[in-house]
Design a protein around this motif. Structure first.
Motif, PDB file in Angstrom:
ATOM      1  N   ALA A 199       0.827  -1.209   0.000  1.00 23.34           N
ATOM      2  CA  ALA A 199       0.000   0.000   0.000  1.00 23.34           C
ATOM      3  C   ALA A 199       0.860   1.257   0.000  1.00 23.34           C
ATOM      4  O   ALA A 199       0.533   2.249  -0.659  1.00 23.34           O
ATOM      5  CB  ALA A 199      -0.918  -0.008   1.221  1.00 23.34           C
ATOM      6  N   ILE A 200       1.973   1.226   0.741  1.00 22.33           N
ATOM      7  CA  ILE A 200       2.756   2.460   0.923  1.00 22.33           C
ATOM      8  C   ILE A 200       3.651   2.767  -0.280  1.00 22.33           C
ATOM      9  O   ILE A 200       3.817   3.932  -0.660  1.00 22.33           O
ATOM     10  CB  ILE A 200       3.603   2.368   2.218  1.00 22.33           C
ATOM     11  CG1 ILE A 200       2.687   2.250   3.425  1.00 22.33           C
ATOM     12  CG2 ILE A 200       4.521   3.573   2.368  1.00 22.33           C
ATOM     13  CD1 ILE A 200       3.411   1.953   4.722  1.00 22.33           C
ATOM     14  N   VAL A 201       4.217   1.735  -0.896  1.00 20.89           N
ATOM     15  CA  VAL A 201       5.175   1.976  -1.990  1.00 20.89           C
ATOM     16  C   VAL A 201       4.562   2.858  -3.098  1.00 20.89           C
ATOM     17  O   VAL A 201       5.159   3.869  -3.481  1.00 20.89           O
ATOM     18  CB  VAL A 201       5.758   0.643  -2.523  1.00 20.89           C
ATOM     19  CG1 VAL A 201       6.506   0.850  -3.830  1.00 20.89           C
ATOM     20  CG2 VAL A 201       6.682   0.021  -1.472  1.00 20.89           C
ATOM     21  N   PRO A 202       3.356   2.548  -3.603  1.00 21.82           N
ATOM     22  CA  PRO A 202       2.788   3.442  -4.629  1.00 21.82           C
ATOM     23  C   PRO A 202       2.462   4.834  -4.101  1.00 21.82           C
ATOM     24  O   PRO A 202       2.556   5.823  -4.850  1.00 21.82           O
ATOM     25  CB  PRO A 202       1.523   2.723  -5.106  1.00 21.82           C
ATOM     26  CG  PRO A 202       1.321   1.557  -4.216  1.00 21.82           C
ATOM     27  CD  PRO A 202       2.552   1.334  -3.410  1.00 21.82           C
ATOM     28  N   MET A 203       2.110   4.933  -2.815  1.00 20.81           N
ATOM     29  CA  MET A 203       1.845   6.275  -2.248  1.00 20.81           C
ATOM     30  C   MET A 203       3.117   7.121  -2.306  1.00 20.81           C
ATOM     31  O   MET A 203       3.083   8.320  -2.584  1.00 20.81           O
ATOM     32  CB  MET A 203       1.405   6.178  -0.785  1.00 20.81           C
ATOM     33  CG  MET A 203       0.025   5.622  -0.547  1.00 20.81           C
ATOM     34  SD  MET A 203      -0.347   5.807   1.239  1.00 20.81           S
ATOM     35  CE  MET A 203      -1.145   4.265   1.582  1.00 20.81           C
ATOM     36  N   LEU A 204       4.262   6.489  -2.037  1.00 27.34           N
ATOM     37  CA  LEU A 204       5.537   7.222  -2.048  1.00 27.34           C
ATOM     38  C   LEU A 204       5.963   7.565  -3.473  1.00 27.34           C
ATOM     39  O   LEU A 204       6.581   8.611  -3.709  1.00 27.34           O
ATOM     40  CB  LEU A 204       6.624   6.413  -1.341  1.00 27.34           C
ATOM     41  CG  LEU A 204       6.486   6.347   0.182  1.00 27.34           C
ATOM     42  CD1 LEU A 204       7.490   5.368   0.787  1.00 27.34           C
ATOM     43  CD2 LEU A 204       6.673   7.736   0.792  1.00 27.34           C
ATOM     44  N   ALA A 205       5.618   6.687  -4.420  1.00 31.55           N
ATOM     45  CA  ALA A 205       5.945   6.988  -5.830  1.00 31.55           C
ATOM     46  C   ALA A 205       5.178   8.239  -6.262  1.00 31.55           C
ATOM     47  O   ALA A 205       5.696   9.092  -6.978  1.00 31.55           O
ATOM     48  CB  ALA A 205       5.585   5.797  -6.709  1.00 31.55           C
ATOM     49  N   GLU A 206       3.941   8.353  -5.760  1.00 28.90           N
ATOM     50  CA  GLU A 206       3.111   9.494  -6.145  1.00 28.90           C
ATOM     51  C   GLU A 206       3.522  10.760  -5.397  1.00 28.90           C
ATOM     52  O   GLU A 206       3.549  11.846  -5.947  1.00 28.90           O
ATOM     53  CB  GLU A 206       1.653   9.165  -5.836  1.00 28.90           C
ATOM     54  CG  GLU A 206       0.678  10.065  -6.566  1.00 28.90           C
ATOM     55  CD  GLU A 206      -0.755   9.680  -6.247  1.00 28.90           C
ATOM     56  OE1 GLU A 206      -1.545  10.589  -5.984  1.00 28.90           O
ATOM     57  OE2 GLU A 206      -1.035   8.467  -6.234  1.00 28.90           O
TER      58      GLU A 206
END
Ligand SMILES: CC(C)(COP(=O)(O)OP(=O)(O)OC[C@H]1O[C@@H](n2cnc3c(N)ncnc32)[C@H](O)[C@@H]1OP(=O)(O)O)[C@@H](O)C(=O)NCCC(=O)NCCS
Length: 281
Positions: free
Chosen positions: A241-248
């Protein structure tokens, strides 16, 4: 707050109701004093967790000592150095059959059949990064339980930062050089040896921003435990869940209102990368 007494069986029942599967690998971050008054002391709380996990489960806790040479803390010695992250953790690593990793800043303790896999082997990883104990828990399909504390105490969020390749992890606390330096006592003899750390976990106070998002997404569930609340989640689902949030939004976990100097320096680093048009050089 008046601490209400709570017994081992009562605590185990509350933890079972949180949905912790027996046989899993469970990382626990805790504030013991918020549960109530644990009858039988911190050992009884550890036993309650072990009751829920059963003989095939493995219990894991941080036992961080932050033994940085520059912070004037003594060299880390896994058989002697106290844990600085809670009474439950400092009790757990001293219990019979529990193993402790030898990382000088971010050691973990583990008890159960997978303990050697989670905390054993050489220190060839960054403190909470890929290959570290929290990553091994994720790879084993494990879970995380926060008892009386929030996401700002969840070490696996630092793992997600590493999995996402966040460039700010490379900004050290020690501004005088390009890395941090921890030290540990090497046996036999106990002489101090140094370990370079190139991706030091920073301040985690900005992680609270995740709380309502993860609850809304159903990745984290909340459960009453004694006089406090526990948050329960799967490690892999949390990272996913967190990895794509950080990419964004690479600044998501670097709270702008944080008073922390390292967070401010890491924000400036990211802003200068963005100004150069390079989010990840
Ligand atoms: C800092 C932190 C540990 C403080 O929590 P805490 O409950 O105040 O402290 P501890 O868990 O060490 O427990 C000690 C408290 O339990 C109390 N205590 C002692 N025996 C007890 C018992 N049998 N039952 C309940 N409480 C007991 C102590 O009196 C003390 O409370 P006091 O400070 O009010 O006197 C907690 O907020 C925290 O951050 N925990 C997570 C740490 C972590 O995992 N960090 C890693 C990622 S950053």
């Amino acid at each position: 707050m008046v601490r209400k007494p709570i017994a081992r069986r009562e605590l185990a029942t509350a933890l079972e109701a949180a949905g912790i599967p027996s046989g899993t690998v469970l990382v626990v971050h805790s504030a013991l004093g918020r549960i109530g008054w644990m009858l039988g002391g911190p050992q009884a709380a550890v036993r309650a967790l072990q009751d829920v996990l059963g003989p095939r489960g493995t219990l894991v806790m941080p036992t961080f000592s932050f033994s940085l040479a520059a912070w004037n803390l003594p060299p880390f010695d896994p058989g002697r150095t106290p844990s600085r992250v809670g009474l439950l953790t400092d009790t757990f690593w001293r219990m019979e059959g529990v193993l402790r990793s030898s990382h000088p800043t971010h050691s973990f303790a583990a008890g159960g059949p997978l303990a050697p896999d989670i905390v054993g082997g050489p220190i060839d990883y960054e403190p909470l990064g890929i290959g570290s104990p929290v990553d091994r828990v994720r790879q084993a399909g494990g879970h995380i339980l926060l008892i009386g504390v929030g996401q700002d105490r969840n070490s696996t969020v630092h793992l997600a930062e590493d999995l996402a390749g966040m460039p700010y992890l490379r900004v050290p606390f020690d501004g005088s050089r390009g890395y941090d330096e921890a030290w540990y006592a090497k046996h036999p003899g106990g002489e101090a040896h140094r370990l370079e750390i190139h991706r030091m976990p920073g301040s985690s106070e900005g992680f609270e921003v995740l709380d309502h998002i993860l609850l809304r997404q159903g990745i984290v569930t909340e459960h009453p435990v004694g006089q406090t609340t526990a948050r329960f989640m799967e490690s892999e689902a949390l990272c996913n869940a967190i990895v794509p949030m950080l990419a964004e939004n690479p600044l998501l976990l670097l709270s702008a209102s944080s008073g922390s100097e390292i967070t401010a320096r890491r924000r400036r680093h990211m802003e200068s990368l963005a100004a150069k048009g390079s989010p990840n050089p």
